[in-house]
Design an enzyme around this catalytic site. Structure first.
Site, PDB file in Angstrom:
ATOM      1  N   THR A   6       0.792  -1.209   0.000  1.00 20.00           N
ATOM      2  CA  THR A   6       0.000   0.000   0.000  1.00 20.00           C
ATOM      3  C   THR A   6       0.841   1.284   0.000  1.00 20.00           C
ATOM      4  O   THR A   6       1.976   1.268   0.433  1.00 20.00           O
ATOM      5  CB  THR A   6      -0.821  -0.064   1.295  1.00 20.00           C
ATOM      6  OG1 THR A   6      -1.617  -1.235   1.198  1.00 20.00           O
ATOM      7  CG2 THR A   6      -1.651   1.113   1.556  1.00 20.00           C
TER       8      THR A   6
ATOM      9  N   ASP B 132      -7.811  -3.320   4.954  1.00 21.41           N
ATOM     10  CA  ASP B 132      -7.927  -2.199   5.891  1.00 21.41           C
ATOM     11  C   ASP B 132      -7.848  -0.828   5.222  1.00 21.41           C
ATOM     12  O   ASP B 132      -8.359   0.154   5.754  1.00 21.41           O
ATOM     13  CB  ASP B 132      -6.791  -2.277   6.923  1.00 21.41           C
ATOM     14  CG  ASP B 132      -5.410  -2.173   6.255  1.00 21.41           C
ATOM     15  OD1 ASP B 132      -5.181  -2.883   5.248  1.00 21.41           O
ATOM     16  OD2 ASP B 132      -4.574  -1.391   6.735  1.00 21.41           O
TER      17      ASP B 132
HETATM   18  N1  ASP Z   1      -2.929  -3.368   3.937  1.00 15.02           N
HETATM   19  C1  ASP Z   1      -3.075  -3.723   2.545  1.00 15.02           C
HETATM   20  C2  ASP Z   1      -4.215  -4.674   2.367  1.00 15.02           C
HETATM   21  O1  ASP Z   1      -4.363  -5.553   3.194  1.00 15.02           O
HETATM   22  C3  ASP Z   1      -1.871  -4.344   1.959  1.00 15.02           C
HETATM   23  C4  ASP Z   1      -0.599  -3.600   2.141  1.00 15.02           C
HETATM   24  O2  ASP Z   1      -0.478  -2.725   2.989  1.00 15.02           O
HETATM   25  O3  ASP Z   1       0.352  -3.918   1.418  1.00 15.02           O
HETATM   26  O4  ASP Z   1      -4.918  -4.585   1.390  1.00 15.02           O
END
Ligand code: ASP
Length: 315
Positions: free
Chosen positions: A178, A209
């Site tokens: 993300t 999330d």
């Molecule tokens: N938190 C993100 C998700 O679960 C993934 C990430 O932070 O890489 O979609």
């Protein structure tokens, strides 16, 4: 007057110096520095924290190095489903989109939801229709394609894994997730924004999330702005972003104490890995992570940006 500051992240994970070629490392450092500088310039000119985080995340989405917008990962079905959210700490207004495939910059759609809809979160087709009505040109999902992400999906499928960018052993050069930004402007306003492609080989329809206010993103002028990256399901179960705000508000913890408690104790207790970027109402910055690395950077207006990838490194 408050000293304005912006912090950004490009995901956390098993990123070590040994795994990243010096050339690639330079690419990340350059991208992170440029985006921090753009945010600093905006804040210096008197721009709002909300505008600074929108622009920083839009730039991160446009950069194929990161798993958001262009360069997003694939679902099990070989499609892209993107999530994003934004929150204004001044008004507590928030906007988010989830499971969208035809919006080039999901963060701009989230901003439209914040400003021009009575809702907080729109999903799928409804979110896409709304974005189009708001003037965001629909795009073909092909624009999100990168060969690297496609190869990741093939490996994940072969191993029958649902892979978080962070921990996957597939391609050492591609460990990032993300993206996000938090900022404090000259007027004392905080804002946070987060955007993601999610997890490689995720089930179609899975939402993590990132677009959930309080889980992957939160901002409140009273205490803190937070953007998260990591094992989404654990950040949801712990309401990680809001938990940091609550620890500060009700528990009287400092920014440093609250972020350490969540990232180093509460998330690992549920096997959650990743990190957060956070700025409090006084302009303190915290960028803790419990993984091997996190692409990150921050800069106060008037200072040189400080960026880092691995542990114990700020440059
Ligand atoms: N938190 C993100 C998700 O679960 C993934 C990430 O932070 O890489 O979609």
């Amino acid at each position: 007057m408050t000293k304005a500051v912006i912090a950004i992240h490009g995901g956390a994970g098993a990123i070590t110096r040994a795994q990243l070629s010096p050339e690639k490392e330079l690419l990340y450092i350059k991208a992170l520095s440029e985006i921090v500088e753009a945010g600093q310039a905006l804040l210096e000119a008197g721009g709002t924290a909300l505008d600074a985080v929108t622009e920083a995340v839009r730039m991160l989405e446009e950069c194929p190095l990161f798993n958001a917008g262009i360069g997003a990962v694939f679902t099990h079905d070989g499609t892209h489903e993107l999530d994003a959210c934004i929150m204004d700490g001044n008004t507590l207004e928030a906007g988010a989109v989830a499971g969208v495939s035809h919006i080039r910059n999901p963060i701009l759609a989230a901003r439209k939801v914040l400003e021009h809809s009575p809702h907080v979160l729109l999903i799928g087709k409804g979110a896409e229709n709304f974005a189009e009505q708001q003037g965001l040109e629909p795009v073909s999902p092909d624009i999100f394609f990168t060969q690297q992400r496609w190869d990741q999906l093939q490996s994940a499928r072969a191993n029958q894994q649902t892979v978080l960018d962070h921990d996957e052993p597939i391609n050492p050069g591609t460990k990032f997730g993300t993206v996000g930004a938090v900022a404090l402007d000259k007027h004392g306003n905080l804002a946070a924004a987060t955007s993601t492609g999610g997890m490689t080989n995720k089930m179609p329809g899975r939402v993590g999330d990132s677009p959930i206010i309080g889980a992957g993103c939160y901002a409140n002028n009273a205490n803190v702005a937070v953007s998260c990256t990591g094992t989404g399901e654990v950040f949801m179960k712990t309401l990680a972003a809001y938990d940091i705000a609550a620890l500060m508000e009700y528990g009287g913890l400092s920014l440093h104490q609250a972020t350490e408690r969540v990232v180093m104790e509460k998330l690992p207790a549920l096997q959650g890995s990743g990190g957060v970027i956070a700025i409090d109402s006084e302009g303190n910055v915290a960028l803790p992570f419990n993984s091997e690395g996190m692409y990150r950077g921050y800069g106060y207006v008037g200072d040189a940006p400080s960026v880092g990838i691995y542990q114990s490194q700020e440059s």
